[in-house]
Design an enzyme around this catalytic site. Structure first.
Site, PDB file in Angstrom:
ATOM      1  N   HIS A   1       5.116   6.280  -2.903  1.00  0.00           N
ATOM      2  CA  HIS A   1       6.398   6.880  -3.306  1.00  0.00           C
ATOM      3  C   HIS A   1       6.172   8.316  -3.765  1.00  0.00           C
ATOM      4  CE1 HIS A   1       7.239   2.504  -4.716  1.00  0.00           C
ATOM      5  NE2 HIS A   1       7.570   2.622  -3.444  1.00  0.00           N
TER       6      HIS A   1
ATOM      7  N   CYS B   1       0.818  -1.206   0.000  1.00  0.00           N
ATOM      8  CA  CYS B   1       0.000   0.000   0.000  1.00  0.00           C
ATOM      9  C   CYS B   1       0.856   1.263   0.000  1.00  0.00           C
ATOM     10  CB  CYS B   1      -0.894   0.006   1.243  1.00  0.00           C
ATOM     11  SG  CYS B   1       0.063   0.077   2.779  1.00  0.00           S
TER      12      CYS B   1
ATOM     13  N   ARG C   1      13.234  -4.062   6.270  1.00  0.00           N
ATOM     14  CA  ARG C   1      13.685  -3.776   4.901  1.00  0.00           C
ATOM     15  C   ARG C   1      15.206  -3.732   4.762  1.00  0.00           C
ATOM     16  NH1 ARG C   1      13.280   0.013   0.500  1.00  0.00           N
ATOM     17  NH2 ARG C   1      12.645  -1.205  -1.291  1.00  0.00           N
TER      18      ARG C   1
ATOM     19  N   ALA D   1       3.257   1.704   2.849  1.00  0.00           N
ATOM     20  CA  ALA D   1       4.477   0.912   2.642  1.00  0.00           C
ATOM     21  C   ALA D   1       5.433   1.648   1.718  1.00  0.00           C
ATOM     22  CB  ALA D   1       4.132  -0.464   2.067  1.00  0.00           C
TER      23      ALA D   1
END
Lengths: 519, 500
Positions: free
Chosen positions: B201, B67, B101, B70
Site C-alpha cells: 500500500h 504480500c 476483489r 497484493a
C-alpha cells in the site's frame, strides 16, 4: 431511496435504480475525463475485426487473460493428495495466500498450506533459516505425517537448494531425521501449474522409492499385481477419482491412486474441521514402486513422472483426460489388458446407456461448432468427445499447451470428418480467443469461469468445464470420467443448447413458434 | 447464544489469558516467545491493544497474510479502471488476483476500462536470465496498439523483478517520453518486500505521489470548475459498490465528490485530487500515506470516517460536515433524517434476531475495528478481533474507540491459533477471509467473508447497512447449522447439561 428492510436490494438491483444511475453518469461526465462514446464504439467494433485479430496474434511479449497458473499451485494440489501431508512452499508468503484462496474458491473447501515467509533479508542471505524455523513450526503445530516442499519464484531466482536446506534443517532438529520431507523445485517462470503437479509428484515418489535423499536404502522393486493411477491436475478430482475407484472396484483390480486429493477437497460439515483427510497413505506411496503398471489420466501432467516410473521397471500408460465413449473404452481396455480382469457387464451396460443418451440427443449436438480452452489434456479429452457427438471443436486453445500438444490435437482433428475445420492454438490466451470468436464465430464456448467475459463480449454461450470454476457451485463433485462422467458432460452441453434455443424463442407475441415443450 | 454473555468480564479475561497460554504451548520455544507479543486481552482504558504488530510473519505457521504486490496491484492500483496494470513477472500473481476483489466499476471492459483483465508479462526462464526490460518495452508497445484508449499504464513488480536487477523506472521514463508524456508508473511492489500487504500500500501510495502528482503542475486547472464543497473519497475500493453507497450520502449532504480512490477511480480523478478541499479517508491503513502527503504538499486536510452501521455513519456525517459551513451541516442532518426510517426498519427487523450474538473477526485494513459499530447497532458483540497487517496506530484507534474490555486481540493470527480461539470461545459468527471461511463452516460456525462481503455488499452507507444486517442474519440464523450433527450422533453439550 430504493433500499428497504422489507425487500433488501442487492448490488445487482440497487445500483440499477435512477438515483445511482444519475450519480454514476454525473461522475463519469464531470470527473473521469471520459473518452468520446463514438470513439469507444469505434474501437469496440474495430476489436472485432480480422485486422485486429491479425495484430492481436502478432503479439510477442504481452499476455492478456492467460488460461494457466504457475507451478507451485500444481505442487500444492498434488501434495495434499497424500495422507496428512502439509504442503510447504519455500519463498514469499503472499504466493501461498494466493494458492489457498484459488483452491478454496474453486472447491468451496479449506486449503491448508504453509509458507516459509521469506522477506528482504532472505533475498540477500538465502532462505535457510526460514526453512529451519518453518519446518519446526509446521511440524509442531499441524502434526503432519509428511511435509512436501516446493518453491516460489523468489527462492528459485536466488537459487536456494532444497535438498541441502532440508538436510541442514533435520540436522538442526527441525523435524526428526526420519520424518518424510520430499521436495520439488517448482519455478513459476517455467511451464505452468500442470508442470508443478508433475514435479511435486515426481519429487514425492523419488523420495520414497529412491532412498529418501540418501538417508535410506533405495526400494527394490518386487512386482505385484497392483495398478497405480495418477489423476493429474484436475478441477473435477473429487468426482473423477471416486468414479475411478468405483470402476477399479467393479473390475476387482487392486490399485493405488497416487496423490488422491478427492477427500481433502470434499470434507463433510459435521462440526469437525479436518485439515487432512484421506489421501494416498505414505506406505502405499512407497509400495507403488512394486505395481505392475501406472496409468496417467493426463499425459501433460506427468511428462517427468511417467518416465521416472518407467525407469523403475513398470509399464506406463498415459491418457489425455478421457471423456466419452471411445476414450473410456480405451481406458477400460487398458485396465483389462494390464490386470487380466474382464470388463464387467455392469460397465458394458453403463457404456450402452451413454451411447443410448448420445443417440437420443445427437440431433441437437450434431454439426454444432464449439470453441474449447483449458489445460492441454482437458482440451484433448473434450474435443475428442465432441467429435464423437458429430460436433466440431473449431478452436481449441491451451495457454500451457506446446508444439507436441498442437500436433497431437491436429492428428485428432485429422482422424475425424468433423475435425476438418478445427485448429489447435498452443501458447495463446483468452484475448486471442476473443478475436477467434469474433472473426470465426462458433455456437458454444467450453471453458472455466473466466470464459464468462468472452461470453459477455462475443455473445458465445459458455459451458463451464475446467478449472477454476468460481461462479457455479459443486460441479466438481460429479465425475466427467467414465461412462457416467461422459453422461454428465453430455447433459451439461445439452442443457446449454436447449436453454439457448429457449432464450432465442421466448419473446411473447414475436417468437411464440419454436418455443417447444418437446425436444 | 455464546458462552461469553453468561460470564463476567473478569471471567472472560481469565479465560482469554488462559487461552493465549494454551495456544502458545504448541510452538517451539523461540516461536512461542515471538507469538506471545502478538496476542493479548484488551484492558479498558489502555491507549492501545497491547500487541506488537507489523512484524515479520513466522515461517511455517500458516499466516493469513499476503504480500506487497497484493497490496499494490490487488488493493491500491488495480481498481483504477482506465489504466492498464501489468503484473510484471511470472503468470501466477496476476492469475490468482484476477477479478477476485470485486472492485466494481462502470466502463466498457477491454476497450476503455481494464479492471477485470489480466495483463501479464508471463516471465519465462530467459526473462529471468537475460532480464525483462526489453520484454517490458515491447509489452507497452503492444498495449498501445491493441488497447489504444488506455489512459495510462502501471507496472506491478512481482518478486523476480527486484532480484534480477531490472530497471523498470528507466523503461517507464523512456516509454512515457515516446508516447507524448503518457502516464506510465513503475511500482516496486515485489512480494518479498516488507512483511505483508501493508508495505505494498505504502509503495503504491508513493508511486502515485512520484509518478502521477509530480507530473501535474500545481497551476494546472482541473477540467471542472472548483467549488468550496469538493471532497475526495480516499481508501474505498468499491467492493460490491461500497464507494457508491458512500458517495451518494456525501452528495446528498451537498458535497461534491471529485475523486474516488481507488474503487471505480480513474487517472483523471487521481490527478484532480490535489484540488479537493477535504480528503475523507475510509481505509486509513492503506491510504493514510497519500493523505498525509496531500496535507503537507497541498494543504488539504483529511478526515477519517466510518460508514459501517448507522451510529458510525451519523457520527461521521457530522464530523465531515464540521469541516464545512452551515449549508453542509444542515445537509448532514437532512441525510440523517432521511435515512432514519430505513435504519429503524432494519433494526426493528433484524435486531431481535441478532441481539446478544457474539462475533470474532480477523480481517485486514480498517475492518477489524470499523465494522464493530455496525454489529453493535444490531445488538451484537465483538469478542475477539485482530489485524492481518495492521500497525500500532491501528491498534491505538481500536483500543480508544472500538473494542470492549476483555476482548481477545490477535495480530497476524496463525491458522492454528484462530481455530483454537474459535473452538474455545464458540462465537455465534466469525468474520474473516476466503481461506478461513470453510474451516469454520466445517466446525459448524456461521461465517461471513469480510473482505469480499461474501460476494454480497455494498456494506457501506445506509443502503449497505440493510444488506449487512440481512447477511449477518442469514449467516447466523440459517437452518443448516442445526443439521451439522447426524441425529443419531447428537451429544448434548456439557454446558447445557450443567444448566439444567
Amino acid at each position: 431511496m430504493a433500499q428497504s428492510a422489507e425487500h433488501v436490494l442487492d448490488h445487482f438491483e440497487l445500483f440499477r435504480g435512477p438515483e445511482y444511475q444519475q450519480m454514476l453518469a454525473n461522475k463519469k461526465k464531470m470527473f473521469e475525463n471520459p473518452r468520446d462514446p463514438a470513439e469507444v464504439e469505434r474501437i469496440r467494433e474495430w476489436a472485432k475485426t480480422p485486422e485486429y485479430r491479425e495484430k492481436n496474434f502478432a503479439r510477442e511479449a504481452l499476455t492478456v487473460n492467460p488460461a494457466k497458473a504457475c507451478q507451485p499451485l500444481g505442487a500444492v494440489f498434488a501434495s495434499v493428495g497424500f495422507e496428512a501431508t502439509l504442503p510447504f512452499v519455500h519463498g514469499s508468503q503472499g504466493c501461498v495466500a494466493y494458492y489457498r484462496s484459488h483452491l478454496s474458491r474453486h472447491f468451496k473447501e479449506p486449503s491448508s498450506c504453509v509458507s516459509s515467509s521469506m522477506t528482504e533479508d532472505a533475498a540477500v542471505f538465502g532462505g535457510l533459516n526460514n526453512m529451519i524455523d518453518g519446518l519446526a513450526n509446521s511440524y509442531n503445530m499441524y502434526k503432519p505425517k509428511m511435509i512436501a516442499v516446493s518453491t516460489t519464484c523468489m527462492a528459485e531466482v536466488i537459487g536456494d537448494d532444497l535438498n541441502a536446506f532440508i538436510k541442514t534443517s533435520k540436522e538442526k532438529g527441525s523435524v526428526p531425521a526420519d520424518f518424510d520431507v520430499p521436495f520439488a523445485h517448482t519455478p513459476a517462470f517455467v511451464g505452468s501449474h500442470v508442470t508443478g503437479y508433475d514435479n511435486a509428484l515426481k519429487g514425492i515418489l523419488e523420495h520414497f522409492w529412491d532412498g529418501k535423499a540418501g538417508t535410506a536404502a533405495k526400494l527394490e522393486r518386487a512386482p505385484n499385481n497392483k495398478i497405480n493411477l495418477i489423476g493429474g491436475f484436475d478441477g473435477y478430482t473429487v468426482g473423477n477419482i471416486r468414479e475411478i475407484k468405483r470402476i477399479f472396484e467393479l473390475m476387482g483390480i487392486h490399485y493405488t491412486i497416487l496423490a488422491d486429493n478427492s477427500d481433502v477437497f470434499d470434507t463433510p460439515t459435521d462440526g469437525e474441521f479436518r485439515m487432512y483427510d484421506g489421501g494416498t497413505t505414505l506406505e502405499d506411496a512407497a509400495n507403488a514402486v512394486h505395481a505392475k503398471a501406472t496409468i496417467s489420466m493426463q499425459q501433460w501432467c506427468t511428462e517427468k513422472t511417467l518416465p521416472f516410473i518407467a525407469d523403475h521397471g513398470q509399464e506406463v500408460v498415459a491418457f489425455n483426460y478421457p471423456v466419452g465413449v471411445s476414450a473410456t473404452d480405451e481406458f477400460l481396455m487398458a485396465l483389462s489388458r494390464i490386470s487380466g480382469k474382464d470388463i464387467p457387464e455392469e460397465l458394458a451396460r453403463e457404456r450402452g446407456r451413454l451411447v443410448d443418451a448420445m443417440a437420443d440427443s445427437s440431433a441437437h449436438v450434431h454439426g454444432k461448432k464449439f470453441a474449447i480452452y483449458g489445460d492441454p489434456d482437458l482440451c484433448y479429452g473434450l474435443a475428442a468427445f465432441l467429435l464423437e457427438l458429430g460436433a466440431e471443436p473449431i478452436h481449441v486453445l491451451s495457454t500451457n499447451g506446446n508444439k507436441a500438444w498442437e500436433e497431437k490435437m491436429q492428428a485428432l482433428f485429422g482422424s475425424s470428418p468433423f475435425g476438418q475445420n478445427c485448429h489447435a492454438y498452443p501458447g495463446r490466451d483468452l484475448w486471442h480467443m476473443r478475436s477467434l470468436l469474433f472473426t470465426e464465430p462458433v455456437d458454444f464456448l467450453i471453458g472455466n469461469t473466466y470464459g464468462k467475459y468472452l461470453e459477455r463480449d462475443t455473445g458465445t454461450p459458455l459451458i463451464r468445464i475446467g478449472f477454476p470454476i468460481f461462479d457455479r457451485h459443486h460441479h466438481h463433485r460429479s465425475p466427467v470420467w467414465g461412462y457416467q462422467g461422459g453422461m454428465n458432460v453430455l447433459v451439461k452441453i445439452l442443457d446449454k443448447i436447449f436453454d439457448e434455443i429457449d432464450k432465442k424463442t421466448n419473446i411473447a407475441g414475436k417468437t411464440d413458434y419454436s418455443f417447444d415443450i418437446i425436444r | 447464544m455464546s458462552l461469553a454473555t453468561t460470564q463476567s468480564i473478569a471471567e472472560i479475561k481469565a479465560r482469554n489469558k488462559e487461552l493465549i497460554q494454551e495456544v502458545l504451548r504448541v510452538y517451539p520455544e523461540k516461536t512461542a516467545k515471538r507469538r506471545a507479543k502478538h496476542l493479548n486481552v484488551h484492558e479498558a482504558g489502555k491507549s492501545d491493544c497491547g500487541v506488537k504488530s507489523n512484524l515479520k510473519s513466522i515461517p511455517g505457521v500458516m499466516t493469513i497474510r499476503g504480500c506487497a504486490y497484493a497490496g499494490s496491484k490487488g488493493v491500491v492500483w488495480g481498481p483504477i479502471k482506465d489504466m492498464i496494470h501489468i503484473s510484471h513477472g511470472p503468470v501466477g500473481c496476476g492469475q490468482y488476483s484476477w477479478g477476485s476483489r470485486r472492485n466494481y466499476y462502470v466502463g466498457t471492459t477491454g476497450i476503455d476500462s481494464f479492471v477485470t483483465l489480466q495483463f501479464t508479462s508471463d516471465f519465462q526462464e530467459k526473462d529471468i536470465v537475460f532480464g525483462g526490460d526489453k520484454k517490458l518495452v515491447k509489452i507497452i508497445d503492444e498495449i498501445q496498439e491493441l488497447f489504444p484508449l488506455n489512459n495510462g499504464i502501471t507496472i506491478q513488480s512481482e518478486c523476480p523483478i527486484g532480484l534480477i536487477g531490472d530497471d523498470i523506472e528507466a523503461v517507464s521514463r523512456a516509454k512515457s517520453k515516446e508516447y507524448g508524456g503518457k502516464t506510465i508508473v513503475p511500482v516496486r511492489c515485489e512480494g518479498f518486500r516488507g512483511v505483508s500487504q501493508s508495505l505494498g500500500h505504502h509503495i503504491a501510495n508513493d508511486a502515485v505521489r512520484d509518478w502521477v502528482f509530480d507530473k501535474v503542475t500545481p497551476e494546472s486547472k482541473p477540467t471542472f470548475e472548483p467549488t468550496p464543497y469538493d471532497v475526495a473519497i480516499i481508501g474505498d475500493y468499491n467492493i460490491g459498490g461500497d464507494a457508491w453507497s458512500s458517495r451518494i450520502l456525501l452528495e446528498e449532504m451537498g458535497l461534491r465528490v471529485i475523486a474516488q480512490w481507488s474503487g471505480d477511480g480513474s487517472l483523471a480523478e487521481l490527478e484532480a485530487t490535489p484540488k479537493a478541499k477535504l480528503n475523507v479517508l475510509h481505509c486509513y491503513r492503506s491510504m493514510n500515506y497519500i493523505s498525509r502527503h496531500m496535507e503537507e504538499k497541498f494543504g488539504i486536510p483529511w478526515c477519517e470516517y466510518n460508514f459501517f452501521g448507522p451510529s458510525k455513519i451519523v457520527e461521521s456525517l457530522r464530523k465531515i460536515a464540521g469541516y464545512f459551513d452551515d449549508k453542509i451541516k444542515e445537509g448532514a442532518e437532512r441525510v440523517i433524517a432521511k435515512y432514519q426510517p430505513l435504519v429503524d426498519a432494519v433494526i426493528a427487523k433484524y435486531r431481535p434476531r441478532l441481539e446478544g450474538k457474539s462475533v470474532m473477526l480477523f480481517v485486514g485494513g480498517l475492518r477489524p475495528r470499523h465494522v464493530i459499530g455496525a454489529y453493535e447497532d444490531l445488538g451484537m458483540e465483538v469478542v475477539g478481533t485482530g489485524y492481518e497487517f495492521g500497525h500500532n496506530d491501528d491498534y491505538q484507534r481500536t483500543a480508544q474507540h472500538y473494542v470492549k474490555d476483555g476482548t481477545l486481540i490477535y495480530d497476524d493470527v496463525t491458522g492454528y491459533e484462530f481455530e483454537r480461539f474459535v473452538e474455545k470461545i464458540q462465537p455465534d459468527l466469525v468474520g474473516s477471509g476466503i481461506k478461513e471461511k470453510y474451516v469454520f463452516q466445517k466446525m459448524g460456525v456461521p461465517f461471513r467473508q469480510m473482505h469480499s462481503w461474501d460476494y454480497s455488499g455494498p456494506y457501506h452507507g445506509y443502503d449497505g447497512f440493510a444488506i449487512f444486517a440481512r447477511d449477518m442474519d442469514m449467516a447466523i440464523n440459517s437452518p443448516i447449522w442445526k443439521k451439522t450433527k447426524a441425529p443419531w450422533k447428537e451429544v448434548p453439550k456439557p454446558n447445557l447439561l450443567a444448566a439444567e
